[in-house]
Design a protein around this motif. Sequence first.
Motif, PDB file in Angstrom:
ATOM      1  N   PRO A  40       0.812  -1.216   0.000  1.00 37.54           N
ATOM      2  CA  PRO A  40       0.000   0.000   0.000  1.00 37.54           C
ATOM      3  C   PRO A  40       0.848   1.270   0.000  1.00 37.54           C
ATOM      4  CG  PRO A  40       0.073  -0.923   2.203  1.00 37.54           C
ATOM      5  CD  PRO A  40       0.822  -1.884   1.321  1.00 37.54           C
ATOM      6  N   VAL A  41       0.458   2.236  -0.826  1.00 31.46           N
ATOM      7  CA  VAL A  41       1.149   3.518  -0.903  1.00 31.46           C
ATOM      8  C   VAL A  41       0.122   4.632  -1.008  1.00 31.46           C
ATOM      9  CG1 VAL A  41       3.234   2.577  -1.993  1.00 31.46           C
ATOM     10  CG2 VAL A  41       1.333   3.379  -3.425  1.00 31.46           C
ATOM     11  N   GLU A  42       0.599   5.854  -0.789  1.00 34.20           N
ATOM     12  CA  GLU A  42      -0.204   7.062  -0.991  1.00 34.20           C
ATOM     13  C   GLU A  42       0.516   7.904  -2.033  1.00 34.20           C
ATOM     14  OE1 GLU A  42      -2.590  10.304   1.784  1.00 34.20           O
ATOM     15  OE2 GLU A  42      -0.598   9.622   2.412  1.00 34.20           O
ATOM     16  N   LEU A  43      -0.072   8.023  -3.221  1.00 34.07           N
ATOM     17  CA  LEU A  43       0.575   8.728  -4.325  1.00 34.07           C
ATOM     18  C   LEU A  43       0.587  10.228  -4.118  1.00 34.07           C
ATOM     19  CD1 LEU A  43      -1.023   6.731  -7.281  1.00 34.07           C
ATOM     20  CD2 LEU A  43       1.246   6.389  -6.275  1.00 34.07           C
ATOM     21  N   ALA A  44      -0.453  10.739  -3.505  1.00 35.24           N
ATOM     22  CA  ALA A  44      -0.608  12.147  -3.155  1.00 35.24           C
ATOM     23  C   ALA A  44      -1.576  12.172  -1.982  1.00 35.24           C
ATOM     24  CB  ALA A  44      -1.154  12.953  -4.345  1.00 35.24           C
ATOM     25  N   PRO A  45      -1.666  13.279  -1.257  1.00 38.24           N
ATOM     26  CA  PRO A  45      -2.606  13.306  -0.135  1.00 38.24           C
ATOM     27  C   PRO A  45      -4.015  12.900  -0.568  1.00 38.24           C
ATOM     28  CG  PRO A  45      -1.164  15.212  -0.041  1.00 38.24           C
ATOM     29  CD  PRO A  45      -0.862  14.519  -1.337  1.00 38.24           C
ATOM     30  N   GLY A  46      -4.535  11.842   0.051  1.00 39.62           N
ATOM     31  CA  GLY A  46      -5.870  11.367  -0.252  1.00 39.62           C
ATOM     32  C   GLY A  46      -5.975  10.443  -1.441  1.00 39.62           C
ATOM     33  N   VAL A  47      -4.847  10.072  -2.043  1.00 42.93           N
ATOM     34  CA  VAL A  47      -4.875   9.189  -3.219  1.00 42.93           C
ATOM     35  C   VAL A  47      -4.113   7.903  -2.882  1.00 42.93           C
ATOM     36  CG1 VAL A  47      -4.386   8.941  -5.676  1.00 42.93           C
ATOM     37  CG2 VAL A  47      -4.942  11.194  -4.739  1.00 42.93           C
ATOM     38  N   ASP A  48      -4.855   6.876  -2.515  1.00 49.73           N
ATOM     39  CA  ASP A  48      -4.261   5.592  -2.148  1.00 49.73           C
ATOM     40  C   ASP A  48      -4.138   4.684  -3.366  1.00 49.73           C
ATOM     41  OD1 ASP A  48      -4.224   6.486   0.452  1.00 49.73           O
ATOM     42  OD2 ASP A  48      -6.020   5.365   1.071  1.00 49.73           O
ATOM     43  N   ALA A  49      -3.136   3.812  -3.332  1.00 46.28           N
ATOM     44  CA  ALA A  49      -2.913   2.862  -4.422  1.00 46.28           C
ATOM     45  C   ALA A  49      -2.116   1.684  -3.887  1.00 46.28           C
ATOM     46  CB  ALA A  49      -2.174   3.527  -5.582  1.00 46.28           C
ATOM     47  N   THR A  50      -1.973   0.663  -4.721  1.00 44.07           N
ATOM     48  CA  THR A  50      -1.100  -0.466  -4.426  1.00 44.07           C
ATOM     49  C   THR A  50       0.050  -0.425  -5.414  1.00 44.07           C
ATOM     50  OG1 THR A  50      -2.951  -1.818  -3.651  1.00 44.07           O
ATOM     51  CG2 THR A  50      -0.915  -2.968  -4.242  1.00 44.07           C
ATOM     52  N   LEU A  51       1.279  -0.523  -4.906  1.00 41.31           N
ATOM     53  CA  LEU A  51       2.470  -0.449  -5.741  1.00 41.31           C
ATOM     54  C   LEU A  51       3.069  -1.839  -5.911  1.00 41.31           C
ATOM     55  CD1 LEU A  51       4.364   1.695  -7.141  1.00 41.31           C
ATOM     56  CD2 LEU A  51       5.819   1.492  -5.108  1.00 41.31           C
ATOM     57  N   VAL A  52       3.257  -2.260  -7.170  1.00 41.72           N
ATOM     58  CA  VAL A  52       3.867  -3.562  -7.471  1.00 41.72           C
ATOM     59  C   VAL A  52       5.378  -3.393  -7.536  1.00 41.72           C
ATOM     60  CG1 VAL A  52       4.047  -5.424  -9.149  1.00 41.72           C
ATOM     61  CG2 VAL A  52       1.835  -4.322  -8.742  1.00 41.72           C
ATOM     62  N   VAL A  53       6.107  -4.121  -6.676  1.00 39.82           N
ATOM     63  CA  VAL A  53       7.569  -4.020  -6.641  1.00 39.82           C
ATOM     64  C   VAL A  53       8.250  -5.327  -7.032  1.00 39.82           C
ATOM     65  CG1 VAL A  53       7.632  -2.143  -4.958  1.00 39.82           C
ATOM     66  CG2 VAL A  53       7.539  -4.526  -4.148  1.00 39.82           C
ATOM     67  N   GLY A  54       7.491  -6.383  -7.249  1.00 37.03           N
ATOM     68  CA  GLY A  54       8.063  -7.661  -7.666  1.00 37.03           C
ATOM     69  C   GLY A  54       8.111  -7.758  -9.178  1.00 37.03           C
TER      70      GLY A  54
END
Length: 450
Positions: A40-54
């Motif tokens: 889980p990450v926050e790209l900007a205030p109030g904008v949540d996302a899931t970041l793929v690192v594999g």
Amino acid sequence: MDVHDTAATGAARCPMYDGSFAADPQKVYDYLRAHGPAGPVELAPGVDATLVVGHETALRVLQNPALFARDGRRWTALNDGRVPLDSPVLPMMAYRPNCLFTDGAQHLRLRKAVTESLDRLNVTRIRRDVEPIAAYLIDQFSERGRADLINDYAKLLPLLMINKLFGCPAAIGDRVTSAMADMFDGRDALRASDELTACFMELVSLKRREPGDDITSWLVQHPAGLSDEELKDQLVMLVGAGVEPERNLIANSLLLLLDREGDNGPSMQIEDALDHVLLNNPPIANYATHFPVQDVDLGGVVVQANSPLVISFAGANSDPVLTSSGQAHSRGAHLAWGAGPHACPAKSPAQVIAVTAIELILNALPDLVLSVPAQKLEWRPGPFHRALATLPVQFSPTPATRMASAYGSSTAPRPAAVQQPAPAARVPAPAAQKPAKKGFWSSFLEIFRV
């Protein structure tokens, strides 16, 4: 590392928009990878996302459009009003009817028009267009003996190159350059995006009336029969793919080549430096937003349907699984150009532009050196890019004569103005109006008469 609590898979939600992330993004990738192939990450205030690192998981997402859609209209949080409409990341994530944010037959139709138009470019044409632009920019600072290779060169060259490839006349080109600079630097990004849209609608209308030897005209004439709205949105997409990433590819490669304290930068060939950057410091580090059409399990990390799933090209490239397999340093093993049906369509032109731009400045200023140690340089905050804030250099001052001597631009003085009789004393002379300041593009066109 500042993180926010979350229940997802034991990993905390990591903000990706602050200075600490810009200073050491690898710390975030490593932290998330310790909990799974995505987190889980926050790209900007109030904008949540899931970041793929594999790396393997990134390929799974990129190569499976049936399960991982690109259409931003699926975004549940945005549709529910939970994403700020003035968020700086919206211009990079919200739906546009271009080949980046579409799926299926619509994507195939739009992408075919774009790729076949780009295929009409060749190495000779690209180098021919880059050379005078590079010479023009170098002449702006060569006599000073110092420069910031971001704001004086790497930032401006792709902006002007886009104008050239798109066939922009002076007035539209100046506005395009200004709007693109504001949008990518975060200065009122939404207003700049609207201005860019207006510029491209004008350009499309012009090219329908007066086609030329340029990408805009080729798109207009393509058998796919794109509408004005579709044409405008393909141009906006090409700007996104051709300006910020190109700037960072040029600058990050120059940093590697100029870093005298690095392991092998100064002895590298330019093409090898580009490959090194694409693997270790990709210009667009995190992007390719997908929206799963259903809840999906990514190696123990459950991602909800229609929530943003962002690919970390930088994180995937640094995956220890890739390193241990011996693939990491194989040319082309990185994911910097993406993969699957949405892989970057401008890979070849982008590399030719970068190689040419770097080659020209190193040849023009052969004693170019960094003004500060590489480790003291600052990186520009932002979730998507890997971008230097500045790249200060110094060199022996050089007379600004390359343009005239190398490219044959007209240097003959203009005819003197015919002297008119002075007006009668009783008739006041009209007040002289201050001429409007020319932009970089119109100044370039005036010098080269192109």
